[in-house]
Design a protein around this motif. Structure first.
Motif, PDB file in Angstrom:
ATOM      1  N   TYR A 189       1.254  -9.595   0.155  1.00  0.00           N
ATOM      2  CA  TYR A 189       2.299  -9.057  -0.709  1.00  0.00           C
ATOM      3  C   TYR A 189       3.239 -10.159  -1.197  1.00  0.00           C
ATOM      4  O   TYR A 189       3.581 -11.077  -0.451  1.00  0.00           O
ATOM      5  CB  TYR A 189       3.122  -7.994   0.034  1.00  0.00           C
ATOM      6  N   PHE A 190       3.685 -10.021  -2.441  1.00  0.00           N
ATOM      7  CA  PHE A 190       4.756 -10.848  -2.983  1.00  0.00           C
ATOM      8  C   PHE A 190       6.043 -10.034  -3.147  1.00  0.00           C
ATOM      9  O   PHE A 190       7.097 -10.605  -3.383  1.00  0.00           O
ATOM     10  CB  PHE A 190       4.344 -11.423  -4.341  1.00  0.00           C
ATOM     11  N   PHE A 191       5.930  -8.720  -3.060  1.00  0.00           N
ATOM     12  CA  PHE A 191       7.082  -7.828  -3.190  1.00  0.00           C
ATOM     13  C   PHE A 191       7.144  -6.959  -1.937  1.00  0.00           C
ATOM     14  O   PHE A 191       6.250  -6.146  -1.698  1.00  0.00           O
ATOM     15  CB  PHE A 191       6.950  -6.952  -4.436  1.00  0.00           C
ATOM     16  N   TYR A 192       8.204  -7.138  -1.167  1.00  0.00           N
ATOM     17  CA  TYR A 192       8.304  -6.431   0.114  1.00  0.00           C
ATOM     18  C   TYR A 192       9.735  -6.521   0.624  1.00  0.00           C
ATOM     19  O   TYR A 192      10.563  -7.305   0.117  1.00  0.00           O
ATOM     20  CB  TYR A 192       7.350  -7.058   1.143  1.00  0.00           C
ATOM     21  N   LEU A 193      10.040  -5.712   1.609  1.00  0.00           N
ATOM     22  CA  LEU A 193      11.283  -5.793   2.367  1.00  0.00           C
ATOM     23  C   LEU A 193      10.919  -5.972   3.831  1.00  0.00           C
ATOM     24  O   LEU A 193       9.904  -5.433   4.291  1.00  0.00           O
ATOM     25  CB  LEU A 193      12.127  -4.532   2.196  1.00  0.00           C
ATOM     26  N   LEU A 194      11.748  -6.715   4.561  1.00  0.00           N
ATOM     27  CA  LEU A 194      11.524  -6.908   5.994  1.00  0.00           C
ATOM     28  C   LEU A 194      12.659  -6.251   6.771  1.00  0.00           C
ATOM     29  O   LEU A 194      13.834  -6.412   6.434  1.00  0.00           O
ATOM     30  CB  LEU A 194      11.466  -8.405   6.338  1.00  0.00           C
ATOM     31  N   SER A 195      12.295  -5.509   7.795  1.00  0.00           N
ATOM     32  CA  SER A 195      13.289  -4.912   8.683  1.00  0.00           C
ATOM     33  C   SER A 195      13.229  -5.529  10.075  1.00  0.00           C
ATOM     34  O   SER A 195      14.006  -5.169  10.949  1.00  0.00           O
ATOM     35  CB  SER A 195      13.056  -3.401   8.781  1.00  0.00           C
ATOM     36  N   ALA A 196      12.309  -6.442  10.285  1.00  0.00           N
ATOM     37  CA  ALA A 196      12.144  -7.182  11.533  1.00  0.00           C
ATOM     38  C   ALA A 196      11.197  -8.344  11.235  1.00  0.00           C
ATOM     39  O   ALA A 196      10.659  -8.453  10.133  1.00  0.00           O
ATOM     40  CB  ALA A 196      11.575  -6.280  12.640  1.00  0.00           C
TER      41      ALA A 196
END
Length: 621
Positions: free
Chosen positions: A368-375
């Protein structure tokens, strides 16, 4: 026009129901988008990280780095050099060390002309060494960089990072398995040096003409595939924080981020994301899922606010524009009890990253190049988070449809009456079109105001304060401009429709590149835009839409941040100073790096706000 006012029979019933119940649907859609966004860190929505690119072979090979003693010796020597020359980069020492290792070493000169002054310029010099690939033809390269900071820098010293990459260079020099060139880069003046080197390497310019004079490079390596920026503040490390946010919200390929975290795990180096470790054992979420969700939400919001700013939080963020996947590893000094990570462990992490990148047969493309991280080990993909903005922005389109349909009088029955009504609406288009065009012309002028202000108001104030005075004066004048213009009620409604559609288009377009910025703007602007027109609570509507004027909104946010974090200081004076600095840095980033935050705010968001501001002042239905 008659077709729009009188849709086909099969479309009437759904359209009628949507228009009749549009307010309820808009509230449900907005709340649904907001709840969807807040629910993203839930374990039921987010996913565990994994590798898509198998050719990386992360952690498969046993590390061989043993140059930690050499790194400590170099650190002591470098600290002596810095003490002797606290205000400049030790070029001679660095060149000597690279030559002693056996690399091709070069210097790179650059100049920065301050964009808010005619006579102010800064000069800098980078140092870089190239280890040519013994098993390749120098067609590809990997960069390992460090921003040099002397003892006078306001940021922590990175001398430990410089010493470690020199030790890594010595270790890599003896290995014969490199299929890509290794470039060891030490930059001056933080991100200015990195940007100048990248522009010179690729023979291009990203900002305004005549601002950053990047110069030329004596020699180059192959096409850069990936880069790692190292910021070590000590040889005794408490943890490595992995920074990923880049210019204009760009992110590196998720495989590279996962690679760094996996190798830190392997070598026993404590690693974090936005200085936040994972929330205990994943099994604990079964016992108390609320605490896990709340902790993950805060981690995700840290990323959201950092990415929404469009400002890179490390030199790595400047590589993304050139199609180069890059991260920054920031090592913080160990001050409390416990075993620190040493040069040996961090060096083996870097060795593992370089060897994994050396295995790549093609550019990063699988993950992925588009994502969010929560950890550090959990992510949310674009297909999961994009509905949040989609739902909120769609409320604007639904309201536009309802307003458009309201232009058709229900009593019109004959074709003649419908045609006359269509003609009346058509006559308003010229006035509305000129108004929209004028609004965007104001936005283009607003983008030029900082330069004009800095050039012509500097006789009474410094360039930064002059820029702020110019922006405030221009936007204040724009606020009072609608008072001078009268418009027909139909024209106001048409203007409202166009403003809603344009705002929705902006939010949806931005969300495809910088989702955090789009979702923040959606949360703030959508409720006010939905109730911009009407008779009831008109004063409240005017006040509300005035408060979300982009420049005033930034000022209010800075004032709130200052009052919370600096309660003992003179709040107003400190907030004014912070506001001035924020606008100055925003323009400098636009002029030097090509940060489009300022240009989007002035040429798109402000004109749309201005169009709806006319509706707020003139509308009464």
């Amino acid at each position: 026009m008659p077709v729009l006012l009188d849709p086909p029979e099969g479309c009437r019933r759904p359209t009628y129901l949507m228009v009749k119940h549009h307010l309820k649907l808009e509230i449900l859609m907005y709340l649904g988008g907001l709840i969807w966004f807040l629910a993203l860190p839930s374990d039921h929505i987010q996913s565990a990280s994994y590798f898509s690119e198998n050719s990386l072979l992360p952690g498969l090979v046993k590390g061989g780095f043993v140059e930690d003693s050499y790194a400590k010796t170099l650190l002591a020597s470098l600290q002596d050099e810095i003490s002797s020359h606290p205000t400049q980069m030790p070029y001679s020492w660095l060149l000597a060390q690279f030559r002693q290792i056996g690399l091709d070493v070069y210097t790179h000169n650059f100049t920065v002309n301050y964009p808010l002054s005619r006579d102010l310029a800064y000069e800098g010099q980078n140092v870089y060494g190239i280890l040519r690939a013994p098993r390749g033809s120098s067609t590809e390269a990997i960069v390992l960089s460090v921003p040099f900071r002397g003892s006078k820098s306001v940021h922590p010293s990175t001398a430990a990072g410089v010493a470690l990459i020199l030790a890594i260079a010595k270790f890599c020099r003896r290995q014969k398995y490199w299929a890509k060139d290794l470039i060891f880069l030490i930059t001056e003046h933080e991100q200015l040096g990195a940007q100048a080197w990248l522009e010179a390497y690729h023979k291009t310019s990203s900002g305004r003409d005549g601002v950053l004079m990047s110069g030329d490079l004596v020699s180059r390596g192959g096409a850069i595939q990936a880069a790692v920026n190292l910021e070590l503040f000590s040889d005794r490390i408490s943890h490595i924080d992995v920074k990923i946010e880049g210019l204009n919200g760009q992110l590196p390929n998720l495989d590279l981020v996962n690679l760094v975290h996996m190798l830190c795990n392997k070598e026993g180096v404590h690693h974090t994301f936005h200085n936040r470790a994972n929330y205990g054992d994943r099994e604990y979420s079964k016992v108390d899922p609320y605490k896990t969700w709340a902790y993950s939400l805060r981690t995700m919001l840290e990323m959201v606010f950092a990415q929404a700013s469009g400002v890179p939080n490390g030199n790595h963020g400047l590589f993304h524009r050139f199609g180069i996947e890059a991260v920054t590893l920031t090592g913080y000094r160990k001050v409390d009890r416990g075993s620190p990570a040493t040069f040996y462990q961090v060096g083996r992490v870097l060795e593992g990253i370089l060897r994994s990148l050396n295995n790549l047969l093609e550019r990063f493309h699988q993950s992925y190049f588009f994502y969010l991280l929560s950890a550090t080990d959990r992510y949310i993909s674009i297909g999961v988070y994009i509905p949040a903005v989609g739902l909120m922005a769609s409320t604007l389109l639904l309201r536009a449809l309802a307003v458009w349909r309201s232009l058709q009088l229900p009593s019109l029955q004959s074709d003649k009456e419908k045609l006359m009504r269509a003609q009346e609406i058509s006559n308003c288009f010229a006035s509305v079109g000129l108004t929209v065009l004028a609004a965007h012309a104001l936005g283009v002028l607003l983008l030029r105001v900082p330069v004009w202000s800095a050039l012509y108001i500097t006789s009474i104030a410094d360039s930064s304060l002059a820029m702020v005075v110019g922006l405030v004066a221009f936007t204040t004048l724009a606020i009072f401009l609608p008072v001078l213009k009268s418009m027909h009620s139909d024209a106001i409604l048409l203007l409202y429709v166009i403003g809603l559609i344009e705002l929705a288009t902006i939010l949806l377009a931005v969300s495809l590149h910088n989702f955090p910025l789009a979702v923040i703007c959606s949360i703030v602007f959508v409720p006010f835009a939905l109730f911009a027109n009407g008779r009831k609570l008109r004063l409240l509507r005017i006040l509300g839409w005035l408060l979300v004027q982009p420049l005033l909104l930034v000022a209010l946010l800075i004032l709130g941040y200052t009052s919370i974090h600096f309660p003992d200081d003179p709040i107003i004076a400190k907030a004014i100073h912070a506001f001035t600095q924020a606008l100055t840095f925003s323009f400098v980033d636009y002029a030097v790096y090509g940060n489009w935050m300022l240009s989007v705010a002035t040429t798109f968001l402000f004109p749309t706000w201005f169009v709806l501001w006319i509706v707020v002042l003139k509308g009464n239905s």
